[in-house]
Design an enzyme around this catalytic site. Structure first.
Site, PDB file in Angstrom:
ATOM      1  N   TYR A 143     -16.732   3.468  -1.307  1.00 29.34           N
ATOM      2  CA  TYR A 143     -16.635   2.394  -2.299  1.00 29.34           C
ATOM      3  C   TYR A 143     -18.025   1.933  -2.764  1.00 29.34           C
ATOM      4  CZ  TYR A 143     -11.695   1.914  -1.001  1.00 29.34           C
ATOM      5  OH  TYR A 143     -10.362   2.155  -0.759  1.00 29.34           O
ATOM      6  N   LYS A 194     -11.941  12.128   9.128  1.00 31.23           N
ATOM      7  CA  LYS A 194     -11.499  13.476   8.737  1.00 31.23           C
ATOM      8  C   LYS A 194     -12.643  14.435   9.055  1.00 31.23           C
ATOM      9  CE  LYS A 194      -8.403  14.740   6.234  1.00 31.23           C
ATOM     10  NZ  LYS A 194      -7.243  15.582   6.628  1.00 31.23           N
ATOM     11  N   ASP A 227      -5.070  11.623   8.440  1.00 30.38           N
ATOM     12  CA  ASP A 227      -3.730  11.943   7.945  1.00 30.38           C
ATOM     13  C   ASP A 227      -2.703  11.870   9.074  1.00 30.38           C
ATOM     14  OD1 ASP A 227      -5.164  14.087   8.971  1.00 30.38           O
ATOM     15  OD2 ASP A 227      -4.189  15.596   7.742  1.00 30.38           O
ATOM     16  N   ASP A 251      -8.703   0.892   4.489  1.00 29.77           N
ATOM     17  CA  ASP A 251      -8.002   0.217   3.395  1.00 29.77           C
ATOM     18  C   ASP A 251      -6.529   0.631   3.406  1.00 29.77           C
ATOM     19  OD1 ASP A 251      -7.453  -1.142   1.105  1.00 29.77           O
ATOM     20  OD2 ASP A 251      -8.787   0.002  -0.204  1.00 29.77           O
ATOM     21  N   ASP A 255      -2.984  -1.356   5.429  1.00 30.69           N
ATOM     22  CA  ASP A 255      -1.820  -1.763   4.642  1.00 30.69           C
ATOM     23  C   ASP A 255      -0.550  -1.118   5.183  1.00 30.69           C
ATOM     24  OD1 ASP A 255      -3.257  -3.383   3.001  1.00 30.69           O
ATOM     25  OD2 ASP A 255      -2.715  -2.381   1.129  1.00 30.69           O
TER      26      ASP A 255
END
Ligand code: NAD
Length: 370
Positions: A143, A194, A227, A251, A255
Site C-alpha cells: 500500500y 506467500k 491462501d 487487510d 475481515d
C-alpha cells in the site's frame, strides 16, 4: 488510587458521537466504582473537523493525539463530504493520525460471544469459543511501496504498478508485538506470508523465524501461506491464537476472521506504535465499523464495538486487565440476557437502543463489581 490517564476522544461523524457517549458513561462509572480516573479531552476529526476547522484533522489535534496516553476514535465520513477534494476527505484525518503516530501494528481480535454464535455464517461448533488475534502490519508493504502509479505505454495501453517491500526492522517490530501478545494469551504465533512466490514473503518468513529463535523460543511458532490461512480461517479458525501478517494479507484475513463473529457492530480494533524514551506506546483504538449514516442520530447504533475497543485500551495501554475483563464479561452478560441492537437482533431477543444497551452494560458492571 491509580494515577490519571490522559485520553483523547475523537468521536467524529455519524454514529461516532453516539457510540462514544456510552464509553463516557462507563468511564464515569469506573471513576466512581473502580477508583480508576481518566482525564478525557475531546476534539474533532473527519467531516466534523472539516466543517469547523477546515481540515479533516487539525495540527493541534494531531499534537494532542501524540501527547495522549491513548486515543479513542468513533468513526469518520458521510455523504455530506462525498464531494470534497481527495486531500480533504474525512478519511484523510484518520490516515494522517495513523501516519503521524507511526501506528505500525493493527490488532484485530475475532472473538465469538456464545450468545451470538448463530449470527455467524459459519456453523456454531466452528465458531463457539473462538478467540483469535490478527496482528496486521499497517504502515508498510504494497500500500505504500515505491514505485507505484499508472503509466501509459507507447502502444497506448496502460500499466498499473505497486511494489511490495519490507525491511528487517519493519518485520521485526510487528512480529515482536505478536510474540508479546501471545505470551499474554495462549502462547502461539502463526506467521503468514506467500514465501513460495514472493521474495518479500521469504524475507518475512526468515526474519520472523530469526526473531523467534533469538527472543521468543518458548512461544509456540508456525508458518502458513496466506491462501491456506484464508481457507483455515473459515474451516477451523480455533486452531489459531495470534496471527501476524503483512499489510495486504492482514487487510483481507482480518475481515474474513471478523465475519466469523457476526456483526460489524461488535468488532473492536487497536493500532499501536513504537515505545518512546519514557516507554509510552502511541495507541489509537477504534471500532472497525464506519459512521453508518443510514442510522445516525436515531439511537439505533450498536455501541459494543466501541466499548470493546475501550476495553482493549484498558488492557493494552493501561495494563488494567481486571477492568478490561469486567467490561468484556459485562458485554457477554448483556448479550446472554438477550439485549440486542438492530444489527444483531434475532428471534427471542429484546430490541434495545444505543443508550439502553449502555444502561444494560452499566447494570451488568454494577452487579459484577458489587
Ligand atoms: P459502515 O460501517 O458505516 O456501515 C455498514 C452497514 O453496517 C450500515 O448498514 C450500517 O448501518 C451498519 N453498521 C455499522 N456500524 C454499526 C453499528 N455500530 N451498529 C449498527 N449498525 C452498524 O460502512 P459504510 O456504510 O460503507 O460507510 C459509511 C461511511 O463510513 C463512509 O463515509 C465510509 O467512508 C466511512 N467509514 C469510516 C470508517 C472509519 O471511520 N474507520 C470505516 C469504514 C467506513
Amino acid at each position: 488510587m491509580a494515577s490519571n490517564k490522559k485520553l483523547l476522544f475523537l468521536p467524529g461523524d455519524g454514529i461516532g458521537p453516539e457510540v462514544m457517549g456510552e464509553v463516557r458513561r462507563v468511564i464515569d462509572w469506573m471513576d466512581k466504582r473502580r477508583a480508576v480516573t481518566f482525564d478525557v479531552e475531546e476534539r474533532l476529526v473527519g467531516g466534523a473537523a472539516i466543517d469547523a476547522e477546515g481540515a479533516p484533522v487539525s495540527d493541534a489535534t494531531v499534537d494532542k493525539a501524540m501527547a495522549a496516553d491513548a486515543v479513542l476514535l468513533g468513526a469518520v465520513g458521510g455523504p455530506k463530504w462525498d464531494e470534497v477534494p481527495f486531500e480533504l476527505k474525512p478519511e484523510r484525518g484518520l490516515l494522517r493520525l495513523r501516519k503521524d503516530m507511526e501506528l505500525f501494528a493493527n490488532l484485530r481480535p475475532a472473538l465469538c460471544f456464545d450468545a451470538l454464535v448463530d449470527a455467524s455464517s459459519l456453523k456454531a461448533e466452528v465458531v463457539s469459543g473462538l478467540d483469535i488475534m490478527i496482528v496486521r502490519e499497517l504502515t508498510g508493504g504494497v500500500y505504500f511501496g515505491e514505485p507505484r502509479g499508472i503509466e501509459t505505454l507507447p502502444d497506448g495501453t496502460r500499466r498499473g504498478v505497486n511494489t511490495q517491500v519490507y525491511t528487517t526492522p519493519e518485520i521485526q517490530r510487528v512480529a515482536r508485538v505478536a510474540f508479546d501478545l501471545a505470551r499474554k494469551r495462549q502462547n502461539r504465533v502463526c506467521s503468514v506470508e506467500k514465501s513460495n512466490v514472493m521474495e518479500s514473503g521469504l524475507l518475512w518468513r526468515e526474519e520472523v523465524t530469526k526473531l523467534h529463535a533469538a527472543e521468543y523460543p518458548e512461544v509456540e511458532f508456525s508458518h502458513m501461506l496466506a491462501d491456506n490461512c484464508a481457507m483455515q480461517l473459515v474451516r477451523a479458525p480455533k486452531q489459531f491464537d495470534v496471527i501476524v501478517t503483512d499489510n495486504l494479507f492482514g487487510d483481507m484475513l482480518s475481515d474474513a476472521a471478523a465475519m466469523a463473529t457476526g456483526s460489524l457492530g461488535m468488532l473492536p480494533s487497536a493500532s499501536l506504535g513504537a515505545a518512546d524514551a519514557s516507554g509510552r506506546i502511541p495507541a489509537l483504538y477504534e471500532p472497525v465499523h464506519g459512521s453508518a449514516p443510514d442510522i445516525a442520530g436515531q439511537g439505533k447504533a450498536n455501541p459494543l464495538a466501541t466499548l470493546l475497543s475501550f476495553a482493549m485500551m484498558l488492557r493494552y495501554s493501561f495494563d488494567l486487565a481486571e477492568d478490561a475483563d469486567l467490561i468484556e464479561k459485562g458485554v457477554e452478560a448483556v448479550l446472554a440476557a438477550g439485549h440486542r441492537t438492530g444489527d444483531i437482533a434475532g428471534p427471542g431477543s429484546t430490541l434495545v437502543s444505543t443508550s439502553q444497551m449502555g444502561d444494560a452494560l452499566l447494570a451488568a458492571l454494577e452487579s459484577r463489581a458489587a
